[in-house]
Enzyme design. Sequence first.
Site, PDB file in Angstrom:
ATOM      1  N   LYS A  10     -22.468   2.737  -3.549  1.00  0.00           N
ATOM      2  CA  LYS A  10     -21.803   2.104  -3.330  1.00  0.00           C
ATOM      3  C   LYS A  10     -21.192   2.871  -2.290  1.00  0.00           C
ATOM      4  O   LYS A  10     -20.945   2.537  -0.455  1.00  0.00           O
ATOM      5  CB  LYS A  10     -20.124   1.167  -3.519  1.00  0.00           C
ATOM      6  CG  LYS A  10     -19.691   0.206  -3.086  1.00  0.00           C
ATOM      7  CD  LYS A  10     -18.415  -0.075  -4.038  1.00  0.00           C
ATOM      8  CE  LYS A  10     -17.705  -1.190  -3.178  1.00  0.00           C
ATOM      9  NZ  LYS A  10     -16.772  -1.261  -3.442  1.00  0.00           N
ATOM     10  N   TYR A  15     -18.219  15.060  -7.360  1.00  0.00           N
ATOM     11  CA  TYR A  15     -16.956  16.602  -7.804  1.00  0.00           C
ATOM     12  C   TYR A  15     -17.356  18.271  -7.015  1.00  0.00           C
ATOM     13  O   TYR A  15     -16.446  18.823  -6.620  1.00  0.00           O
ATOM     14  CB  TYR A  15     -16.431  17.158  -9.083  1.00  0.00           C
ATOM     15  CG  TYR A  15     -15.627  15.927  -8.751  1.00  0.00           C
ATOM     16  CD1 TYR A  15     -14.316  15.221  -8.984  1.00  0.00           C
ATOM     17  CD2 TYR A  15     -16.576  14.532  -9.875  1.00  0.00           C
ATOM     18  CE1 TYR A  15     -13.390  13.916  -9.165  1.00  0.00           C
ATOM     19  CE2 TYR A  15     -15.295  13.450  -9.997  1.00  0.00           C
ATOM     20  CZ  TYR A  15     -14.585  13.086  -9.635  1.00  0.00           C
ATOM     21  OH  TYR A  15     -13.408  11.738 -10.193  1.00  0.00           O
ATOM     22  N   SER A  68      -3.501   5.456  -5.727  1.00  0.00           N
ATOM     23  CA  SER A  68      -3.656   4.355  -6.648  1.00  0.00           C
ATOM     24  C   SER A  68      -2.253   4.316  -7.734  1.00  0.00           C
ATOM     25  O   SER A  68      -0.759   5.351  -7.806  1.00  0.00           O
ATOM     26  CB  SER A  68      -4.524   5.541  -7.661  1.00  0.00           C
ATOM     27  OG  SER A  68      -5.812   6.028  -7.866  1.00  0.00           O
ATOM     28  N   PRO A 120       0.151   3.300 -10.728  1.00  0.00           N
ATOM     29  CA  PRO A 120       1.698   3.208 -10.102  1.00  0.00           C
ATOM     30  C   PRO A 120       1.894   4.695  -9.407  1.00  0.00           C
ATOM     31  O   PRO A 120       1.944   5.691 -10.071  1.00  0.00           O
ATOM     32  CB  PRO A 120       2.854   2.871 -11.655  1.00  0.00           C
ATOM     33  CG  PRO A 120       2.321   2.837 -12.693  1.00  0.00           C
ATOM     34  CD  PRO A 120       0.464   2.899 -11.984  1.00  0.00           C
ATOM     35  N   ASP A 173       3.880   6.275  -8.195  1.00  0.00           N
ATOM     36  CA  ASP A 173       5.078   7.608  -8.572  1.00  0.00           C
ATOM     37  C   ASP A 173       4.553   8.416  -9.584  1.00  0.00           C
ATOM     38  O   ASP A 173       4.817   9.737  -9.738  1.00  0.00           O
ATOM     39  CB  ASP A 173       6.667   6.779  -8.471  1.00  0.00           C
ATOM     40  CG  ASP A 173       6.310   6.423  -7.499  1.00  0.00           C
ATOM     41  OD1 ASP A 173       6.871   6.776  -6.413  1.00  0.00           O
ATOM     42  OD2 ASP A 173       6.525   5.076  -7.478  1.00  0.00           O
ATOM     43  N   ARG A 181      10.535  -3.075   8.020  1.00  0.00           N
ATOM     44  CA  ARG A 181      10.278  -3.365   9.926  1.00  0.00           C
ATOM     45  C   ARG A 181       9.963  -4.301  10.220  1.00  0.00           C
ATOM     46  O   ARG A 181       9.399  -4.929  11.254  1.00  0.00           O
ATOM     47  CB  ARG A 181       9.506  -1.739   9.885  1.00  0.00           C
ATOM     48  CG  ARG A 181      10.960  -0.328  10.050  1.00  0.00           C
ATOM     49  CD  ARG A 181       9.445   0.536  10.037  1.00  0.00           C
ATOM     50  NE  ARG A 181       8.862   0.993  11.632  1.00  0.00           N
ATOM     51  CZ  ARG A 181       8.560   1.647  12.320  1.00  0.00           C
ATOM     52  NH1 ARG A 181       7.942   2.705  11.167  1.00  0.00           N
ATOM     53  NH2 ARG A 181       7.998   1.751  13.538  1.00  0.00           N
ATOM     54  N   HIS A 199       8.426   2.638  -6.289  1.00  0.00           N
ATOM     55  CA  HIS A 199       6.896   1.544  -4.895  1.00  0.00           C
ATOM     56  C   HIS A 199       6.594   0.274  -6.412  1.00  0.00           C
ATOM     57  O   HIS A 199       5.895   0.775  -6.896  1.00  0.00           O
ATOM     58  CB  HIS A 199       5.640   2.754  -4.771  1.00  0.00           C
ATOM     59  CG  HIS A 199       3.949   0.985  -4.479  1.00  0.00           C
ATOM     60  ND1 HIS A 199       4.481   1.068  -3.174  1.00  0.00           N
ATOM     61  CD2 HIS A 199       3.536   0.839  -4.852  1.00  0.00           C
ATOM     62  CE1 HIS A 199       3.516  -0.206  -3.214  1.00  0.00           C
ATOM     63  NE2 HIS A 199       2.774   0.261  -4.088  1.00  0.00           N
ATOM     64  N   THR A 258      -4.554  -5.546  -2.030  1.00  0.00           N
ATOM     65  CA  THR A 258      -4.190  -5.037  -0.771  1.00  0.00           C
ATOM     66  C   THR A 258      -4.881  -4.466  -0.091  1.00  0.00           C
ATOM     67  O   THR A 258      -4.985  -2.858  -0.850  1.00  0.00           O
ATOM     68  CB  THR A 258      -2.844  -5.004  -0.826  1.00  0.00           C
ATOM     69  OG1 THR A 258      -2.329  -4.028  -1.197  1.00  0.00           O
ATOM     70  CG2 THR A 258      -1.793  -6.092  -1.658  1.00  0.00           C
TER      71      THR A 258
END
EC number: 1.1.1.27
Length: 323
Positions: free
Chosen positions: A42, A69, A126, A128, A130, A160, A182, A236
């Site tokens: 992919k 890597y 990625s 959560p 924070d 905004r 977030h 999203t």
Amino acid sequence: MKINNKKVVIVGAGAVGSTYAHNLVVDDLADEIAIINTNKSKASANSLDLLHALPYLNAAPKNIYAADYSDVSDADIVVLSANAPSATFGKNPDRLQLLENKVEMIRDITRKTMDAGFDGIFLVASNPVDVLAQVVAEVSGLPKHRVIGTGTLLETSRMRQIVAEKLQINPKSIHGYVLAEHGKSSFAAWSNVTVGAIPLTTWLKKYPNPEFPTFDEIDQEIREVGLDIFMQKGNTSYGIAASLARLTRAIFRNESVILPVSAYLTGEYGQFDLYTGSPAIIDRTGVRAVLELELTQEEQEKFKASTVLLKENFDSIKEKCTL
């Protein structure tokens, strides 16, 4: 960090990573784009697809390829957009619920990256974000200013856009920030939001708009719209990819621009030793400085409540996972 050939490594070729790679090419932000994905075919297909777009774009030739890597040692930026396999969001989920397997995934990616000799800047997308940004900082051992989460960049953009639509003003003329996690405990610092140079609260008194929602209603819409998008299209991607591209541009072009990112707090807002959403000055070194807004008492309480939640989740992860 000295940047000559601008090289970005993207870990995760899903919707976010792929869209971000496209933004890098279209906006001519990087010279070399390396894509790491568990499904290497992919990553190869995405690389070819992007290369085939180049002749029709106003962008310099690029080196775009599927990587591993061993390719990260000379990267300027490594972007973490990988997602651990999990159930779908479900109804009204919390990003912190599926934390443990994501922490282990990000921990392992970070270790592999550092073992390869990486010495640049991590951008973490990625979720959560924070908590995972703090995991990356602890595992990598890099200076905290070189580990940056996307934080509330996307929420701020949504705020905004919503305000601009209601006022029929270009969103670029709406200035202000969404702060803290977030996630569900984020909030807009409405006391600091301006339309041009006019405080939004003053604007609404001077130009009454009966259709303008309450600030609480906008906060709720900001928190929930991501799930609405996810439930309809399965992810999203455009907003968060644009947020990553904006961060990348600020770093590579040494812009010293203020952006609301997930940054490490060292006393700002009375908080220490955690990553959360706050305006920060971004330049080629990463986070040059975290800025502390002057908040109302209510906003201060919201910020503190959010940090309590984040600390609890990070502490619980440290008990379960070896970092």
